[in-house]
Scaffold this motif. Structure first.
Motif, short mmCIF file in Angstrom:
data_model
loop_
_atom_site.label_atom_id
_atom_site.label_comp_id
_atom_site.label_asym_id
_atom_site.label_seq_id
_atom_site.Cartn_x
_atom_site.Cartn_y
_atom_site.Cartn_z
N ILE A 173 0.85 -1.20 0.00
CA ILE A 173 0.00 0.00 0.00
C ILE A 173 0.88 1.24 0.00
O ILE A 173 1.84 1.34 0.78
CB ILE A 173 -0.92 0.03 1.25
CG1 ILE A 173 -1.61 -1.32 1.47
CG2 ILE A 173 -1.95 1.14 1.11
CD1 ILE A 173 -2.37 -1.41 2.77
N LYS A 174 0.54 2.17 -0.85
CA LYS A 174 1.16 3.48 -0.86
C LYS A 174 0.06 4.52 -0.68
O LYS A 174 -0.95 4.48 -1.38
CB LYS A 174 1.91 3.72 -2.17
CG LYS A 174 3.09 2.78 -2.39
CD LYS A 174 3.80 3.08 -3.70
CE LYS A 174 5.00 2.14 -3.90
NZ LYS A 174 5.73 2.42 -5.17
N ALA A 175 0.27 5.43 0.27
CA ALA A 175 -0.78 6.41 0.56
C ALA A 175 -0.16 7.75 0.90
O ALA A 175 1.00 7.83 1.36
CB ALA A 175 -1.67 5.93 1.70
N LYS A 176 -0.93 8.81 0.69
CA LYS A 176 -0.47 10.16 1.01
C LYS A 176 -1.53 10.86 1.84
O LYS A 176 -2.72 10.84 1.50
CB LYS A 176 -0.20 10.95 -0.28
CG LYS A 176 0.37 12.34 -0.04
CD LYS A 176 0.77 13.01 -1.36
CE LYS A 176 1.41 14.38 -1.10
NZ LYS A 176 1.85 15.02 -2.35
N LEU A 177 -1.07 11.49 2.91
CA LEU A 177 -1.96 12.26 3.79
C LEU A 177 -1.97 13.72 3.36
O LEU A 177 -0.91 14.36 3.28
CB LEU A 177 -1.48 12.14 5.24
CG LEU A 177 -2.15 13.08 6.25
CD1 LEU A 177 -3.62 12.75 6.40
CD2 LEU A 177 -1.43 13.01 7.60
N GLN A 205 -7.64 14.38 3.94
CA GLN A 205 -7.93 13.30 3.00
C GLN A 205 -6.74 12.36 2.87
O GLN A 205 -5.59 12.74 3.14
CB GLN A 205 -8.27 13.86 1.61
CG GLN A 205 -9.62 14.53 1.51
CD GLN A 205 -9.93 14.96 0.09
OE1 GLN A 205 -9.03 15.09 -0.75
NE2 GLN A 205 -11.21 15.17 -0.21
N ILE A 206 -7.04 11.16 2.42
CA ILE A 206 -6.01 10.18 2.10
C ILE A 206 -6.25 9.70 0.68
O ILE A 206 -7.38 9.35 0.31
CB ILE A 206 -6.04 9.00 3.09
CG1 ILE A 206 -5.54 9.46 4.45
CG2 ILE A 206 -5.20 7.83 2.58
CD1 ILE A 206 -5.63 8.40 5.52
N LYS A 207 -5.20 9.69 -0.10
CA LYS A 207 -5.21 9.09 -1.43
C LYS A 207 -4.17 7.99 -1.44
O LYS A 207 -3.07 8.17 -0.90
CB LYS A 207 -4.89 10.12 -2.51
CG LYS A 207 -5.95 11.17 -2.73
CD LYS A 207 -5.57 12.10 -3.88
CE LYS A 207 -6.65 13.16 -4.12
NZ LYS A 207 -6.28 14.06 -5.25
N GLY A 208 -4.52 6.87 -2.06
CA GLY A 208 -3.56 5.78 -2.07
C GLY A 208 -3.84 4.76 -3.14
O GLY A 208 -4.83 4.83 -3.89
N SER A 209 -2.95 3.78 -3.19
CA SER A 209 -3.11 2.64 -4.08
C SER A 209 -2.76 1.39 -3.30
O SER A 209 -1.91 1.41 -2.41
CB SER A 209 -2.21 2.75 -5.31
OG SER A 209 -0.85 2.77 -4.93
N VAL A 210 -3.46 0.32 -3.61
CA VAL A 210 -3.22 -0.95 -2.92
C VAL A 210 -3.11 -2.06 -3.95
O VAL A 210 -3.83 -2.09 -4.94
CB VAL A 210 -4.35 -1.26 -1.90
CG1 VAL A 210 -5.72 -1.31 -2.57
CG2 VAL A 210 -4.07 -2.56 -1.17
#
Length: 651
Positions: free
Chosen positions: A67-71, A77-82
């Motif tokens: 998982i990569k995510a950005k706060l 908000q959180i945006k990410g990819s899994v």
């Protein structure tokens, strides 16, 4: 998760409501019902042995996550990819895979929002205007885009596979992008706390998670409505969290790039804490407001790894004081206890002792039950009152003294139930909360020579609340209990039952050995209630069907009564005949203490088996002089709802 009514029960005392004011005249007891041999409705299988162990063909699927995510701390908000690698170890091919989308609880159209009462609820407010939930994009299976191959229903998502996933080892990789707004108060499991030095983000249930497919129900797709917690597959986690550089990001897992995210001085302290039995500061309260206490960059990416776990959570804030100390494990290995909290939580016997508490709890459970498996244990002060994830806990930022010990000990105890022993919390909450509460009581007695040990007084007073006829059975799922009853039925009554088994029915040594075997057999697996019941019976050699029926499957009450005391041939020197009657549905062993005119005490203990074919039991008391009193349950250890009929006094 610590339950608020349960916390009041622990620290403010038990509010009791009398159940019966007079003894029942007619017995309600049915020994065929209590001791009937048909408790287990199914025989053991090759998947789940009748001995309580996993069977020789036991299987479970697995799911590993990258998982990569950005706060975004400006928009919360959180945006990410899994990317999920899913392995089908089951004996059948799978045409689709179900996912949990827990953030969809915070969508105003969710079933969970619709079931929140107008009165206070820890799971949210019926007037909540926050609009949350996932935005999902770019779904792909094995690298191929499948834009229309999924269906979202409330907090679940079904992904149809282009080809069946083969049984006994078939693998597939599913990837997607996700985005959501962080609720300020997310059902007491995630949220945002405002402090004088910035926000504390407690982030959990933050990525799409695969549902469990098992040999009991197939796909476990019960919607997330708040009360029920989680049931997840085990796997490995690699996560990367990008946050503003003035933040510190903590997570349950090994920090892979400490030299990139700590300042040189913090890195030195961090490494020193790994070998220190005393708590060492990594970032002090005085340093929090100092810009030089964080690297001079715009943002940083924190990289963590956690193996053989079934979830991962994290927290991020510019306000964190950080301290840590070494955890000593029985094998000679070590782990790291760490605490992250704001200055408002520091001082006055509060969070400056959090790492001490975390270290003590984990060392105790590791020695007593099963060794802690994770490289770190992080306690985070937040607006979440108490919630557990593997190797990381959220605890209330205002907690201090006994309250902080209690919530810390409870949440880290959850690393054994359900993080190691992975029961289905959503259906069987008592198998994690109740078991954890039970081991918490033992650890609290041991901590710092009993610093926070509590005395409950007469234990049978608990029966007035825990066995109230209006309560649901313990085996009900949390979703099918009144919210006000969850603390009693999911936490305290099963813990009470285990103490009763341990102290009065089986004995501590035998029970503890059996309980350790249960953990050993089901570590990193998925036990069901019967697996626990069978394990304890097989390990101890006791038939406990009557116990499981009365205290777990049903809400039976116990009412023993002394109905007659007479002297043999009217001569006190020849002894006395005592008759005890079982007036309600729940059988229990009998303990009687008689007092003679000279003050001598005579104790007689009778096993529960006297009730296998009797509603009343008459026995000889070996006395040689007149009696002044005969008393049932003199130590007040059994859940008798009507103690008024427990005493005979000479006239």
């Amino acid at each position: 998760m610590i339950y608020k009514p349960f916390r009041y029960l622990l620290y403010l005392g038990l509010a009791a409501t009398p159940l019966l004011s007079q003894a029942q005249q007619k017995s309600q007891y049915n020994y065929s019902e209590a001791f009937g041999p048909n408790f287990y409705t199914e025989n053991g299988t090759t998947y789940r042995s009748a001995s309580g162990k996993p069977g020789p063909a036991y299987w479970q699927n697995s799911a590993s996550y990258s998982i990569k995510a950005k706060l975004n701390d400006q928009q919360d908000q959180i945006k990410g990819s899994v990317q999920i690698t899913y392995t089908n170890n089951s004996p059948e091919d799978l045409d689709f895979i179900w996912f949990q989308l827990d953030q969809n609880l915070f969508n105003n159209d969710s079933r969970g929002q619709a079931t929140i009462p107008l009165s206070d609820s820890r799971y949210g407010s019926s007037s909540n205007s926050f609009e949350g939930g996932y935005q999902l994009n770019n779904l792909a299976i094995d690298g191929k885009s499948l834009a229309t191959a999924y269906t979202i229903t409330d907090t679940r998502m079904r992904v149809d596979l282009p080809n069946p996933l083969k049984a006994k080892g078939g693998k597939t990789t599913i990837s997607m992008d996700f985005q959501f707004s962080i609720p300020e108060y997310g059902a007491d499991r995630t949220g945002i706390l405002n402090t004088s030095n910035g926000k504390i983000y407690a982030i959990a249930q933050w990525y799409p998670r695969v549902c469990v497919f098992d040999d009991i129900l197939g796909w476990n797709t019960h919607p997330y409505t708040g009360p029920g917690e989680f049931y997840l597959e085990f796997g490995d986690y690699n996560i990367e969290i990008t946050a503003p550089a003035n933040h510190i990001v903590v997570s349950g897992g090994e920090l892979l790039n400490p030299d990139e995210v700590w300042t040189p001085e913090q890195l030195k302290r961090y490494n020193a804490a790994k070998s220190s039995d005393e708590t060492l500061l990594i970032r002090s309260a005085a340093e929090v407001a100092n810009k030089s206490s964080r690297p001079d960059k715009k943002e940083l990416t924190w990289k963590y790894r956690l193996d053989n776990a079934h979830d991962v959570a994290w927290a991020s804030s510019p306000a964190f004081i950080i301290d840590a100390a070494k955890i000593n494990l029985p094998s000679g290995k070590t782990s790291l206890a760490m605490s992250a909290y704001p200055k408002e939580s520091n001082g006055g016997n509060a969070w400056e002792r959090s790492t001490e508490y975390t270290k003590a709890a984990i060392e105790h459970y590791s020695k007593k039950w099963f060794e802690y498996p994770y490289p770190i244990a992080v306690n985070v002060a937040s607006n979440v009152g108490g919630m557990e994830y593997p190797a990381l806990s959220f605890c209330g930022h205002k907690a201090k003294a006994a309250n902080l010990w209690g919530v810390t000990d409870h949440e880290f105890g959850h690393n054994w139930f359900p993080m190691i022993v992975g029961s289905n919390e959503r259906l069987h909450g008592w198998m994690d909360e109740g078991f954890n509460t039970f081991i918490n009581d033992i650890s609290t007695e041991a901590f710092n020579k009993g610093e926070y040990a509590m005395k409950y007084g007469k234990k049978n007073a608990l029966a007035l609340t825990l066995f109230n006829p209006t309560l649901e059975p313990v085996v009900n799922s949390p979703q099918t209990m009144k919210e006000r009853n969850i603390g009693y039925l999911v936490y305290y009554k099963p813990a009470y039952a285990l103490h009763l088994l341990r102290d009065e029915i089986i004995g501590r040594d035998r029970f503890d050995k059996a309980f350790r075997k249960y953990i050993e057999h089901w570590a990193y697996k998925h036990p069901a209630p019967n697996d626990f019941f069978r394990t304890i019976e097989n390990e101890t050699g006791e038939n406990l069907n009557w116990f499981w029926r009365g205290l777990f499957q049903n809400n039976w009450q116990m009412d023993q009564a002394i109905t007659e005391v007479r002297y043999i041939e009217l001569n006190p020197e020849k002894g006395a005949i005592v008759t005890v009657e079982n007036l309600d549905k729940l059988p229990m062993p009998v303990e009687i203490e008689a007092t003679t005119v000279s003050g001598k005490k005579i104790t007689v203990k009778l096993p529960v088996e006297i009730w296998e074919r009797n509603n009343k039991w008459t026995f000889k008391l070996p006395s040689t002089e007149q009696l002044t009193e005969v008393r049932l349950d003199p130590r007040s250890v059994f859940p008798d709802i009507n103690p008024d009929n427990n005493i005979w006094r000479s006239k």
